[in-house]
Write a protein that holds these residues in place. Structure first.
Motif, short mmCIF file in Angstrom:
data_model
loop_
_atom_site.label_atom_id
_atom_site.label_comp_id
_atom_site.label_asym_id
_atom_site.label_seq_id
_atom_site.Cartn_x
_atom_site.Cartn_y
_atom_site.Cartn_z
N VAL A 132 -11.61 20.35 10.47
CA VAL A 132 -12.70 19.65 9.82
C VAL A 132 -12.33 19.34 8.38
O VAL A 132 -11.83 20.20 7.65
CB VAL A 132 -13.99 20.48 9.89
N LEU A 174 -14.63 27.16 30.18
CA LEU A 174 -14.46 26.74 28.80
C LEU A 174 -14.72 27.96 27.94
O LEU A 174 -15.72 28.65 28.12
CB LEU A 174 -15.45 25.62 28.47
N VAL A 230 -22.37 16.63 29.41
CA VAL A 230 -22.81 17.62 28.44
C VAL A 230 -21.55 18.33 27.94
O VAL A 230 -20.75 18.80 28.74
CB VAL A 230 -23.75 18.66 29.07
N LYS A 231 -21.37 18.34 26.62
CA LYS A 231 -20.15 18.93 26.08
C LYS A 231 -20.48 20.02 25.07
O LYS A 231 -21.27 19.80 24.16
CB LYS A 231 -19.36 17.80 25.38
N ARG A 232 -19.91 21.18 25.27
CA ARG A 232 -20.12 22.28 24.33
C ARG A 232 -19.39 21.97 23.02
O ARG A 232 -18.24 21.52 23.04
CB ARG A 232 -19.57 23.57 24.96
N VAL A 233 -20.03 22.23 21.89
CA VAL A 233 -19.41 21.98 20.59
C VAL A 233 -19.05 23.32 19.97
O VAL A 233 -19.88 24.22 19.93
CB VAL A 233 -20.38 21.23 19.64
N ALA A 234 -17.82 23.45 19.50
CA ALA A 234 -17.42 24.68 18.83
C ALA A 234 -18.25 24.80 17.56
O ALA A 234 -18.34 23.86 16.78
CB ALA A 234 -15.93 24.66 18.50
N SER A 235 -18.87 25.97 17.34
CA SER A 235 -19.81 26.09 16.22
C SER A 235 -19.11 25.98 14.88
O SER A 235 -19.72 25.78 13.85
CB SER A 235 -20.59 27.39 16.31
N LYS A 236 -17.79 26.09 14.90
CA LYS A 236 -17.04 25.96 13.65
C LYS A 236 -17.08 24.52 13.13
O LYS A 236 -17.04 24.28 11.94
CB LYS A 236 -15.60 26.39 13.91
N ASN A 237 -17.17 23.59 14.10
CA ASN A 237 -17.06 22.19 13.71
C ASN A 237 -18.40 21.59 13.30
O ASN A 237 -18.83 20.58 13.82
CB ASN A 237 -16.47 21.38 14.86
N TRP A 248 -24.69 22.13 22.16
CA TRP A 248 -24.20 21.21 23.18
C TRP A 248 -24.52 19.79 22.79
O TRP A 248 -25.57 19.52 22.19
CB TRP A 248 -24.85 21.50 24.54
N GLU A 262 -18.24 29.35 29.04
CA GLU A 262 -19.00 28.50 29.95
C GLU A 262 -18.29 28.50 31.29
O GLU A 262 -17.07 28.32 31.34
CB GLU A 262 -19.07 27.06 29.44
N THR A 290 -10.15 21.37 16.40
CA THR A 290 -10.52 20.36 15.40
C THR A 290 -10.38 20.92 13.99
O THR A 290 -10.87 22.00 13.68
CB THR A 290 -11.97 19.88 15.63
N ILE A 312 -14.64 29.40 23.88
CA ILE A 312 -14.53 28.99 22.48
C ILE A 312 -14.19 30.17 21.58
O ILE A 312 -14.82 31.22 21.64
CB ILE A 312 -15.85 28.33 22.02
N GLN A 333 -22.61 33.34 25.92
CA GLN A 333 -22.19 33.11 24.54
C GLN A 333 -21.08 32.06 24.46
O GLN A 333 -21.33 30.89 24.69
CB GLN A 333 -21.80 34.42 23.87
N ASP A 334 -19.85 32.50 24.20
CA ASP A 334 -18.78 31.52 23.99
C ASP A 334 -18.03 31.14 25.25
O ASP A 334 -17.02 30.45 25.20
CB ASP A 334 -17.80 32.04 22.93
N ALA A 336 -11.12 25.47 21.56
CA ALA A 336 -11.76 25.51 22.87
C ALA A 336 -10.69 25.51 23.95
O ALA A 336 -9.88 24.59 24.01
CB ALA A 336 -12.69 24.32 23.04
N GLU A 368 -25.07 28.47 19.43
CA GLU A 368 -24.53 27.66 20.52
C GLU A 368 -25.03 26.24 20.36
O GLU A 368 -26.16 26.02 19.94
CB GLU A 368 -25.01 28.21 21.87
N GLY A 407 -13.63 30.46 17.57
CA GLY A 407 -13.63 29.72 16.31
C GLY A 407 -13.67 28.23 16.59
O GLY A 407 -14.56 27.75 17.27
N GLY A 408 -12.71 27.49 16.09
CA GLY A 408 -12.70 26.05 16.32
C GLY A 408 -11.86 25.64 17.52
O GLY A 408 -11.65 24.46 17.78
N SER A 465 -22.62 33.81 16.37
CA SER A 465 -22.55 32.37 16.18
C SER A 465 -23.56 31.64 17.06
O SER A 465 -23.96 32.12 18.12
CB SER A 465 -21.13 31.88 16.43
#
Lengths: 261, 401
Positions: free
Chosen positions: B291, B257, A116-123, A107, B216, B289, B259, B213-214, B264, A105, B261-262, A103
């Motif tokens: 979507v 943090l 700075v906020k990490r965004v879940a790649s699903k969204n 931000w 932080e 979230t 992650i 990766q996922d 966190a 990455e 999937g969706g 997946s």
């Protein structure tokens, strides 16, 4: 018994015929790989983006942003998008690292909070800034992220095209399949039909005004996205595209995200 | 209200003229920033007889200059706030006055700046660089500018930030006529310090952050004057007062943090010494979230956070939902409940906002306090805020072109 045998033969023949179509998968991939030549070796690019959002009644609003792209050898590309307008999102920025495998990455930088906020790649499947594009549509589409199948040859607005089907491998993709029209001579994408999770033809994406940069890389001038469910349209204009602008990995870090304006 | 605007009007006009002048002189300088008007309407009169309606005007233009090669930039952002009732809510702050220089292997940032550390949403435990402008908003996310020298290195092993923090900013507190306050007015100007250098002490901070990766991760340490004061009772001119007392602390922070999937997962934890016994505190939770709910373009985000603090005998939990409309106007609604089982208190909030035209934003916020029926001896968090339920409207005009 004989009848059953005959039936069996028929079924086998049918399966065999289908198997010969395995070639169509190879051919689909081959056609897709040809389009990728426009994206290999470009190094880096910068462009201003203008988005025109048109609703059902024809009301138009505008969004402006800047985009920086960096090609990363043997991996997906890095991109940085900074918003200029509307004014309340000015300075908001998105940094993305695409990967060929696994997946991506992403931000988000919120200047009001300096956060700075990490965004879940699903969204990434929802509308981006209220437009008909999703972040998925705007992110770099690595060849490795789909399976391909050649469907047919077809003319599109007088241009000879290959029509292929591609299926996203990302389980979080907003699409179940995409039908792609590719110009035979220049190997560029002219049109994509996006099918949503219910296999409904949700959006049509049309690429226009291809220009050749550095004698090698074709880029469209505008991309139209038509949503068939809402009848809304978004047009993305690429303005002042420049290549070899001297960007490096250092321009795509969290620190550069924080100072992007 | 109108008379208030008229009274303040000439000053506002002068400021706007000054900005236009600066703009003309420095054509290279970009101007952003915002001007906003807010009105807070309280359902009841205050516990101490304060007014029901409070309004304020804030102007914070931002002047930005960048060199041709984008390696050097300068930002100046003052913030001026005028309140119709509470003098203590009047503010002149320099949010940013800083020079950023990007070198090959590091970045130097010198001047007055704001910087945020952290991953959680309801409580920010690790964030310590800047002082909180507590009277600005109930969520405590607004900060005062901090003079500093910040060196930032980005390497294979992560990002390392070193800070020399020069001087100290006192926290803002509501005045006698202000709402959301303690029974005795807090006298900011009589603040006391553990350090003999008082508010001129030089503090230090360091933070390392990296992602795998996922995942932080960030580790930080702060050594200096606590942004969060203790309170001392005092008598001044025959009036009972509360004086903030700022001790020198050492605080180590952890941010995680992860992650999937969706989903966190988030964790912020600190360990602090210098204010009595060493103590720890943590906030942990998740954000998820959905979507495109109900086959629409709406996103629905869920938030759950759990709190623990050694100093208190309670562990409030927060549950929130954020509805993002993904429309042309960037409309969104955030609502939440903070429940404290030990004290029996419940705090409910709703925030909604949308863009108006291309230049502006309209927002609404409502906060409700319920002290519950628990009669045990645990001290209530919002004991003095029980009459402070309020609704707040804000109209923001964004400067620029």
């Amino acid at each position: 018994m004989r009848k059953l045998f005959k039936h069996f033969l028929f079924v086998s023949l049918f399966i065999f015929l289908n198997f010969t179509n395995a070639d169509d998968f190879d051919r689909g991939l081959e056609i897709a790989l040809a389009t990728d030549k426009n994206f290999s070796g470009f190094g880096d690019s910068q462009t201003n983006l203008k988005m025109l959002l048109k609703n059902r009644k024809g009301f138009v609003t505008e969004r402006k942003m800047k985009m920086k792209l960096l090609e990363v050898p043997n991996d997906g590309d890095k991109s940085l998008i900074v918003f200029d307008s509307p004014r309340d999102v000015r300075g908001v920025a998105v940094l993305s690292y695409a990967h060929k495998v696994g997946s991506d990455e992403q931000w988000l930088y919120l200047p009001a909070l300096k956060r700075v906020k990490r965004v879940a790649s699903k969204n990434r499947t929802g509308p981006f800034l209220g437009s008909e594009f999703s972040l998925e549509d705007l992110s770099f589409q690595e060849i490795e992220k789909y399976t391909y199948k050649y469907l047919r040859d077809e003319d599109l607005e007088g241009k000879g095209c290959y029509v292929i089907k591609r299926i996203p491998l990302d389980p979080y993709s907003g699409y179940t399949k995409q039908i792609v029209w590719i110009d035979k001579t220049d190997s560029v994408i002219l049109q994509i039909h996006h099918y949503d999770r219910k296999s409904f033809h949700l959006k049509t994406q049309i690429f226009k005004g291809y220009k050749k940069y550095l004698n090698k890389f074709w880029r469209p001038n505008e991309i139209h996205m038509i949503n068939h469910q809402t009848n809304k349209t978004t047009t993305l204009f690429f303005e002042e595209m420049t290549f070899n602008t001297g960007l490096s990995e250092k321009d795509f870090t969290q620190n550069s995200l924080k100072r992007s304006k | 209200m109108i008379s208030y605007l008229l009274r303040r009007g000439s000053r506002v006009v002068r400021i706007i003229l000054f900005i236009s002048f600066c703009n003309a002189v420095l054509a290279e300088v970009e101007i952003y920033g915002e001007a906003s008007y807010e009105n807070r309407y309280f359902v009841e009169e205050g516990l101490f007889g304060q007014d029901k309606s409070h309004s304020s005007f804030t102007l914070s233009p931002e002047f930005y200059f960048e060199s041709e090669d984008q390696k050097t930039s300068f930002t100046f952002k003052p913030k001026i706030r005028r309140d119709s009732v509470d003098n203590e809510r009047n503010l002149f702050d320099i949010q940013d006055f800083s020079l950023v220089k990007v070198q090959d292997s590091y970045e130097t940032r010198i001047g007055i700046r704001r910087d945020f550390w952290g991953v959680t949403e309801t409580v920010h435990r690790v964030d310590i660089i800047n002082q909180t402008d507590q009277v600005e908003s109930f969520d405590g996310e607004d900060k005062l500018g901090q003079p500093m020298i910040n060196l930032s290195l980005e390497r294979e092993w992560g990002t390392l930030d070193l800070y020399v923090l020069i001087g100290f900013r006192e926290r803002t507190f509501a005045g006698e006529k202000g709402r959301l306050r303690l029974p005795f007015p807090i006298d900011r100007n009589s603040a006391q310090y553990e350090s003999s250098a008082e508010n001129l002490r030089t503090d230090f901070a360091i933070r390392w952050s990296q992602y795998y990766q996922d995942l932080e991760l960030a580790l930080s340490h702060f050594s200096g004057t606590s942004r969060e004061p203790e309170f001392k009772a005092a008598l001044k001119n025959n009036t009972n007062l509360i004086i903030p007392y700022y001790e020198v602390i050492d605080q180590t922070g952890l941010e995680v943090l992860y992650i999937v999937g969706g989903l966190a997962f988030k964790l912020e934890a600190i360990s602090r010494s210098g204010q009595g016994d060493r103590f720890s505190a943590a906030t942990a939770g998740f954000e998820y979230t959905q979507v495109g709910i109900l086959s629409s373009s709406l996103d629905l985000g869920w938030l759950f956070e759990f709190n623990h603090d050694d100093r208190y005998k309670d562990s409030p939990i927060a549950l929130g939902a954020r509805l993002t409309f993904n429309d042309l106007y960037d409309s969104q609604i955030l609502s939440g409940v903070i429940r404290n089982e030990e004290t029996g208190e419940t705090n409910v909030f709703v925030e909604a906002s949308r863009r108006v035209r291309n230049c502006c934003r309209l927002s609404f916020e409502s906060v409700y306090f319920n002290e519950g029926t628990n009669s045990n001896s645990v001290q209530k968090t919002f004991e003095y805020l029980k009459q402070d339920d309020f609704a707040r409207f804000e109209f923001i005009y964004y400067l620029g072109n």
